[in-house]
Design an enzyme around this catalytic site. Structure first.
Site, PDB file in Angstrom:
ATOM      1  N   LYS A   1       0.851  -1.197   0.000  1.00 50.18           N
ATOM      2  CA  LYS A   1       0.000   0.000   0.000  1.00 50.18           C
ATOM      3  C   LYS A   1       0.886   1.247   0.000  1.00 50.18           C
ATOM      4  O   LYS A   1       1.910   1.278   0.691  1.00 50.18           O
ATOM      5  CB  LYS A   1      -0.889  -0.037   1.250  1.00 50.18           C
TER       6      LYS A   1
ATOM      7  N   SER B   1      -9.785   2.081   2.985  1.00 54.39           N
ATOM      8  CA  SER B   1      -8.925   2.817   2.095  1.00 54.39           C
ATOM      9  C   SER B   1      -7.938   1.969   1.306  1.00 54.39           C
ATOM     10  O   SER B   1      -7.424   2.425   0.291  1.00 54.39           O
ATOM     11  CB  SER B   1      -8.145   3.856   2.900  1.00 54.39           C
TER      12      SER B   1
ATOM     13  N   SER C   1      -9.962  -0.092   7.235  1.00 57.25           N
ATOM     14  CA  SER C   1      -9.384  -0.037   5.888  1.00 57.25           C
ATOM     15  C   SER C   1      -8.738  -1.306   5.366  1.00 57.25           C
ATOM     16  O   SER C   1      -8.389  -1.375   4.196  1.00 57.25           O
ATOM     17  CB  SER C   1      -8.358   1.082   5.813  1.00 57.25           C
TER      18      SER C   1
HETATM   19  N1  GLN Z   1     -13.138   4.579   6.475  1.00 56.92           N
HETATM   20  C1  GLN Z   1     -12.472   4.966   7.681  1.00 56.92           C
HETATM   21  C2  GLN Z   1     -12.070   6.406   7.604  1.00 56.92           C
HETATM   22  O1  GLN Z   1     -12.270   6.988   6.597  1.00 56.92           O
HETATM   23  C3  GLN Z   1     -11.298   4.087   7.946  1.00 56.92           C
HETATM   24  C4  GLN Z   1     -10.093   4.436   7.186  1.00 56.92           C
HETATM   25  C5  GLN Z   1      -8.924   3.589   7.546  1.00 56.92           C
HETATM   26  O2  GLN Z   1      -9.058   2.580   8.232  1.00 56.92           O
HETATM   27  N2  GLN Z   1      -7.766   4.042   7.120  1.00 56.92           N
HETATM   28  O3  GLN Z   1     -11.562   6.944   8.545  1.00 56.92           O
END
Ligand code: GLN
Length: 491
Positions: free
Chosen positions: A78, A158, A182
């Site tokens: 990532k 994400s 995410s």
């Molecule tokens: N969807 C969540 C957010 O936008 C989690 C994002 C993540 O785990 N990086 O904060």
């Protein structure tokens, strides 16, 4: 033999050992598949030269009997993980040309064990999002489609690029970061396995910081066994991250296939939310009966503060994000947009360097931390966080080994379908995952079935702190019972 890109990590490990194919051949097969799959936009950068060099070095080590635990296994990283000499952007314009001079601890440990870098994967900008649509490099398209339709679906976020890469056979495994879901939510949307380990299990050093008290790294894989193999290499104490815990890393793979007889599995009644599709409810019950058939005891439990988790998360998260992102000021990293004076330079750099979701979080975060509002919002959210954690602790104290919950409130949705008018619509995706980050617990998502439209659905198992082994054992039972799912190839 199956196509090289269709192998699991465990199968590839055997094949390399038996010299059925070389690490170079395995890397080449993936690089060729990546080239053909550019329409998915899973990678923001492919690193074929690095892959060739690393695979060649792996083949040499295999020849001399010095193979590491992940020798020759091609992986995607990532773009939140700093990779030495390889551009790392967090999928943000502000870091568009940032080339780190150091390697994150987690990725360094993967290379130490012989893994091969295929490239860096797309994600929501600074990992803020649940659909991979906030990326500066554009959205990722899921390899999955609804039956009989060609609507482009999101892979979740994400870590959408990592999930899509593994689901489309563009890597044998991938890294992700999970601050509020995410890893687990995109795993659920793409029919892959993803685990967020206990807070402190993996080092955060060299990972672009988002919300530091919630961020954890973890793997994506095709199977529970593969996820266990990857986590063993990724985990461990690191003096460079004081929140990483000095505790031996168990052989997680040994937990896969272990009996779960007598384990007590909690079904939290608060996770039965209004408007949950009946298919998800059914799959949840099915998951519980599979675990029961394997000898586990199913009990209903209560986590009474669940309903406050999402609002509290969306205060703690932006608060920490606004503080972490203060470093992107045009002076030290990445983009600089000149101005008349230093203040205007800051303003222009940050206005042009950050996308709308990042700006929103910085503004909310700054607001909830400001004098006068700190007590009303941030402090209160921290108190709620303590209560959420205590709910879990009470259940574990009462003998529960793990909880079983749905991973997401729906299957994957279409690109552009959600959160346009109201960002909260997107935030609601995280309803089953944020509690786990707030409490610092390990959570795994495994594919459990397909819905009526042919899209994957996942189940989540939440474990006691540092008991990733239990959720690996339980996860594999669901995986075995449900079977594996792969997206019909159209790209
Ligand atoms: N969807 C969540 C957010 O936008 C989690 C994002 C993540 O785990 N990086 O904060």
């Amino acid at each position: 033999m199956a196509e090289l890109t269709a192998l699991t990590i465990a199968e590839a490990r055997d094949g390399l050992k038996k010299k059925s194919f070389s690490a170079a051949e395995l890397a080449d097969a993936h690089l060729a598949a990546m080239e053909k799959a550019r329409a998915l936009n899973a990678y923001v950068q492919e690193t074929p030269e690095r892959a060739h060099a690393m695979a060649k070095a792996s083949d040499a080590r295999i020849a001399t009997g010095k193979a590491g635990a992940l020798e020759g296994i091609p992986l995607a990283i990532k773009d939140m993980f700093c990779t030495e000499g390889v551009r790392t952007t967090a999928s943000s314009r502000i870091l568009e040309n940032f080339v780190p001079t150091y390697e994150s601890t987690v990725s360094a440990q993967l290379w130490r064990d012989g893994a091969v870098l295929l490239g860096k994967t797309n994600n929501d900008e600074f990992a803020m999002g649940s659909s991979n649509e906030t990326s500066y490099f554009g959205p990722v398209t899921s390899p999955w489609r609804r039956k009989g339709a060609n609507t482009k679906l999101v892979p979740g976020g994400s870590s959408g690029g990592s999930a899509a890469a593994v689901a489309a056979n563009l890597a044998l495994g991938a890294t992700g970061t999970d601050t509020g879901g995410s890893i687990r939510q995109p795993a659920a949307f793409t029919g892959t396995v993803g685990i967020k380990p206990t807070y402190g299990r993996c080092s955060r050093w060299g990972i672009v910081a988002f919300a530091s008290s919630l961020d954890q790294a973890g793997p994506f894989a095709k199977t529970t066994r593969d996820a266990a193999i990857l986590l063993r290499s990724m985990a461990g104490h690191d003096p460079k991250d004081t929140t990483s815990v000095d505790r031996a890393v168990p052989d997680y793979e040994a937990a896969v296939g272990k009996s779960v007889k007598g384990m007590k599995i909690g079904i939290p009644k608060e996770y039965r939310v209004d408007g949950m599709p009946p298919e998800i409810e059914k799959m949840w019950e099915q998951g519980a009966s599979w675990l029961k058939a394997a000898g586990a005891e199913i009990v209903e439990v209560s986590l009474p503060h669940t309903k406050y988790a999402l609002p509290a998360y969306y205060i703690v998260n932006p608060a920490e994000a606004s503080s972490n992102l203060a470093r992107y000021d045009g002076v030290r990293y990445g983009l600089r947009v000149p101005g008349r004076d230093v203040i205007e330079m800051y303003e222009k750099t940050r206005a042009e360097g950050f996308g709308p979701e990042v700006r929103r979080r910085v503004m909310i975060g700054t607001y909830v931390l400001s004098a006068g509002y700190y007590d009303a919002y941030y402090l209160r959210a921290q108190k709620v966080r303590t209560l959420i954690k205590k709910d879990f602790e009470d259940c574990f104290k009462a003998g529960v080994h793990a909880m079983l919950t749905p991973a997401t409130p729906s299957a994957a949705f279409g690109i552009g379908e959600k959160g346009k008018a109201d960002p909260v619509e997107m935030y609601l995706n995280d309803v089953f995952t944020v509690t786990v980050n707030m409490a610092g617990l390990p959570g795994i998502v495994v594919p459990a079935g397909l819905d009526g439209q042919g899209l994957p659905l996942g189940l989540q198992l939440i474990g006691r702190p540092f008991d990733e082994e239990a959720i690996f054992s339980l996860g594999e039972i669901i995986e075995k019972a449900a079977g594996r799912f792969s997206a019909p190839k159209w790209w």
